[in-house]
Design an enzyme around this catalytic site. Sequence first.
Site, PDB file in Angstrom:
ATOM      1  CE  LYS A   5      -3.809  -2.546   1.839  1.00 31.58           C
ATOM      2  NZ  LYS A   5      -4.606  -2.721   3.144  1.00 31.58           N
ATOM      3  CD  GLN A  60      -3.463  -4.478   6.370  1.00 34.12           C
ATOM      4  OE1 GLN A  60      -3.383  -3.414   5.536  1.00 34.12           O
ATOM      5  NE2 GLN A  60      -4.326  -5.855   5.697  1.00 34.12           N
ATOM      6  CG  ASP A  70     -10.047  -0.200   4.415  1.00 32.41           C
ATOM      7  OD1 ASP A  70      -9.660  -0.485   3.247  1.00 32.41           O
ATOM      8  OD2 ASP A  70      -9.327  -0.883   5.261  1.00 32.41           O
TER       9      ASP A  70
END
Length: 297
Positions: A53, A97, A120
């Site tokens: 990422k 994460q 997200d």
Amino acid sequence: MAIIIDGKSIAEELRAEIRKEVNELKSKTGKLPGLAVILVGENPASQVYVRMKGKACEEVGIVSFQHTLHHDTSQDDLVSLIRTLNAAPEVNGILVQLPLPSHINENAVINAIDPLKDVDGFHPVNVGKMVIGDEDCFYPCTPLGCQELINRYVNDLKGKHLVMVGRSNIVGKPLANMMVQKNKRANCIVTICHTAAADIGYFTRQADILVVAAGKPNTIRGNMVKEGAVVIDVGVNRIENPTDSAKSKLVGDVNFDEVSKVAAAITPVPGGVGPLTITMLLANTLKAFKYHNKIVQ
Ligand code: NAP
């Protein structure tokens, strides 16, 4: 023989567009979009994803702020970091994460993220907006990537039967919700299958578009797919080689050899959905930057 959907080159094309827009916005505002990525603990797969990422951000000019926290970090400390990032003007997107260590409640952490920085798309405000068809929200990255691929390979989606195998909160449920909306990128008839189905083939054989996110190799065999269907394989499963770990390989949930003989188009694993997921994270971060800088979309 099916067309192999080249997720890697589609992702590269989209990343080039993002890079161009980031440059234009930099000239206009003097600022660059920023993404904060928080990793708690030393899960090796999570470490790889976080690195990927960061690298992807760098490639398109998004500034990445990486926060690596010890495995024993308390939930309160993690939430307190998120609150600091919520208030930081240079941070447009915040990603935690997953999975988190078991002593931390994932929902409490996701709820702490400012919905306008939730790139997200997991915060209940964004999930709720997605379900009611309010497009002023962040859609989760993997379903967004699947929707992009479907739109490129199916001409008129109106009334097409999309069968979703899997009902997870990160793939199956959001994608099914997105594809049932009454808009040009969706408008499908949607069926969701899960392990309670006695015979998933009964459903999958009816699909014009079949999306599979089950997390098990060979969930879909050739005789479970209608001729001419478009098949999106989200699954990523590592098959270990018992004698040589370097020779382990990744496979999807769909038996590629069998299904590629029946389908009109199919995503490979790797190189199908995967590259789109991170690309959509970049797209969402750019979208957040535009919100925060009041730039009309
Ligand atoms: P998950 O949370 O484990 O959910 C799997 C879903 O599939 C569950 O709803 C389960 O049903 C259903 N299922 C499992 N076996 C089935 C079967 N034989 N027939 C019908 N339904 C079945 O998984 P996930 O997080 O959605 O991920 C799915 C796969 O996608 C994994 O391999 C993951 O690594 C991959 N993935 C890839 C990306 C990417 O970027 N490429 C992103 C996310 C996930 P129940 O609810 O009844 O248990």
